[in-house]
Design a protein around this motif. Structure first.
Motif, PDB file in Angstrom:
ATOM      1  N   GLU A  81       0.830  -1.206   0.000  1.00 36.19           N
ATOM      2  CA  GLU A  81       0.000   0.000   0.000  1.00 36.19           C
ATOM      3  C   GLU A  81       0.869   1.262   0.000  1.00 36.19           C
ATOM      4  O   GLU A  81       1.867   1.328   0.724  1.00 36.19           O
ATOM      5  N   PRO A  82       0.509   2.273  -0.797  1.00 36.23           N
ATOM      6  CA  PRO A  82       1.302   3.504  -0.890  1.00 36.23           C
ATOM      7  C   PRO A  82       1.538   4.172   0.466  1.00 36.23           C
ATOM      8  O   PRO A  82       2.630   4.687   0.725  1.00 36.23           O
ATOM      9  N   GLU A  83       0.515   4.173   1.325  1.00 37.51           N
ATOM     10  CA  GLU A  83       0.668   4.791   2.642  1.00 37.51           C
ATOM     11  C   GLU A  83       1.755   4.086   3.458  1.00 37.51           C
ATOM     12  O   GLU A  83       2.524   4.733   4.175  1.00 37.51           O
ATOM     13  N   ASP A  84       1.805   2.765   3.343  1.00 33.46           N
ATOM     14  CA  ASP A  84       2.818   1.998   4.084  1.00 33.46           C
ATOM     15  C   ASP A  84       4.217   2.264   3.530  1.00 33.46           C
ATOM     16  O   ASP A  84       5.177   2.442   4.298  1.00 33.46           O
ATOM     17  N   ILE A  85       4.339   2.296   2.204  1.00 37.98           N
ATOM     18  CA  ILE A  85       5.648   2.542   1.594  1.00 37.98           C
ATOM     19  C   ILE A  85       6.173   3.907   2.013  1.00 37.98           C
ATOM     20  O   ILE A  85       7.336   4.059   2.398  1.00 37.98           O
ATOM     21  N   ALA A  86       5.312   4.922   1.950  1.00 40.29           N
ATOM     22  CA  ALA A  86       5.722   6.280   2.328  1.00 40.29           C
ATOM     23  C   ALA A  86       6.150   6.338   3.788  1.00 40.29           C
ATOM     24  O   ALA A  86       7.140   6.988   4.137  1.00 40.29           O
ATOM     25  N   GLN A  87       5.418   5.643   4.653  1.00 41.72           N
ATOM     26  CA  GLN A  87       5.764   5.625   6.079  1.00 41.72           C
ATOM     27  C   GLN A  87       7.107   4.956   6.298  1.00 41.72           C
ATOM     28  O   GLN A  87       7.940   5.439   7.078  1.00 41.72           O
TER      29      GLN A  87
END
Length: 421
Positions: free
Chosen positions: A173-179
């Motif tokens: 998920e993009p949110e996880d990668i960014a985090q």
């Protein structure tokens, strides 16, 4: 592969987008990376252009999108070299099976694969492909090679895929990668701060929030302190390389990253933990807590029932925590806080001298814009006479910004501080 110190200031990411239906998630990823303060430039492969347009990424990133290996608008036509030098981190999401194979085998027939070979920045790949392609022996061999070469692999997730298959291969998920990327930068920043930060090697103890003094099992005496200033200072001290312990009264705030937190209720509890920490070795003690001046002499065992028009409760004085710490034979550098409603600077200077503090920061809590519940503050800082430092006025700013300025002031005073042996 580690980040250089300069990368923590610039936080520049080149995002490589390769061919695959998951390319639409890369647009979300750009937004999330921007939310964390990263400067993002996007490189698209020919396959990616079939799924999403460069205009989308340009609008989201605020930067031109790169698609050609030889860019006539780039310096000397060598766009890949310029991007390779610019990047603090190269992130490929989604990373196709073809791209992984190119990277693992040193092929350089497009902008992204050439950029991979030309950059010194850490490289992250987030694969996305059909579950059978992911499981293929050749793909796993390529991944093993990349890991051995120092590439960080963001593992795909399992689930239903666009082709109808179910299995491992969906883009994380993009949110996880960014985090995770932000955490990677934060960890690198911490490692550098522990070596070179303003408070590197210092153990800092901070008291924050209000105290609650029980009247009976359901009632207590307290005040309006939210703990925001103390928590901001704890965060700033940790960012400056300190080992931080936060003794907190009851507040509705999350513990800052990397900070140890001890939760207390009363002034006596706060003093007990403060004394234990100081006795075990503390370099800096910062008392931001709004400690109740008085407590009930005798706490009722059961709820006091309503009877008559008046109720008399006997109060006794609470210990003065910061003064107690400051007067120890072997004491840390001690910082007090003065939250006043009138004659703020006069009261603060009086406390500085009377309590034998090294430094005191004061503010006017009668002002609605910088009071207890506000996210902003403005302070005046005074130092003990032996430091020969003039008072500092910290103009109105966010409490996080004020906290950073206070850390700088503490660090300057510590340079002149002679520890009590």
């Amino acid at each position: 592969m580690k980040l250089e110190a300069e990368a923590l200031k610039t936080r520049r990411i080149v995002l490589g987008v390769t061919g695959g239906i998951a390319a639409y998630k890369s647009a979300i990823l750009v937004r999330r990376l921007k939310d964390f303060g990263f400067d993002v430039r996007v490189v698209m492969t020919e396959g990616a252009l079939a799924f999403i347009t460069p205009l989308t990424f340009q609008a989201l990133s605020g930067n031109p999108v790169h698609t050609a290996l030889l860019d006539p608008e780039a310096e000397a036509g060598m766009g890949h070299i310029e991007l390779a030098r610019w990047a603090d981190l190269l992130l490929i999401a989604p990373a196709s099976c073809d791209t992984l194979a190119k990277f693992a085998n040193g092929l350089a027939d497009d902008l992204l694969s050439t950029l991979y070979l030309a950059t010194k920045a850490p490289v992250w790949v987030a694969p996305a492909m059909n579950q059978q392609m992911w499981a293929a022996k050749s793909t796993q061999r390529n991944l093993t090679t990349l890991v051995q070469d120092g590439v960080h692999v963001v593992m795909p997730e399992a689930g239903e895929q666009a082709c109808g298959d179910v299995g491992l291969g969906r883009l994380a998920e993009p949110e996880d990668i960014a985090q995770w990327v932000n955490d990677f930068f934060a960890q690198a920043e911490r490692e550098i701060s522990e070596k070179f930060g303003l408070l590197a090697g210092q153990h800092v103890v901070i008291t924050a929030g209000p105290t609650r003094e029980l009247i009976d099992p359901v009632r207590y005496i307290s005040n309006h302190s939210t703990g925001k200033m103390g928590f901001a200072i704890a965060e700033a001290c940790y960012a400056a390389g300190a080992d931080v312990t936060l003794i907190s009264g009851p507040v509705s705030l999350d513990t800052p990253n990397g900070v140890r937190r001890i939760k207390v209720q009363s002034a006596q509890e706060m003093l007990k933990h403060s004394m234990q920490l100081v006795e075990n070795g503390t370099d800096v003690f910062i008392a931001t807590a709004a400690v109740a001046d008085y407590r009930v002499a005798q706490v009722a065992e059961h709820k006091i029932k309503k009877a008559g028009d008046e109720l008399q409760v006997a109060l006794v004085k609470n210990p003065d925590i910061v003064a107690t710490i400051a007067q120890l034979d072997k004491r840390p550098f001690t910082v007090g806080f003065a939250a006043e409603t009138q004659n703020v600077e006069d009261y603060a200077q009086g406390k500085l001298t009377a309590k034998k503090l090294d430094m005191i920061a004061c503010n006017d809590v009668s002002r609605a814009d910088i009071g207890f519940a506000s996210d902003e503050n403005a302070m005046v800082v005074f130092f003990a006479e032996q430091y020969q430092m003039q008072k500092q006025e910290l103009e109105k700013a966010s409490k996080h910004e004020i906290a950073k300025q206070l850390v700088e002031a503490i660090a300057k005073a510590l340079d002149k501080h002679v520890p009590v042996s």
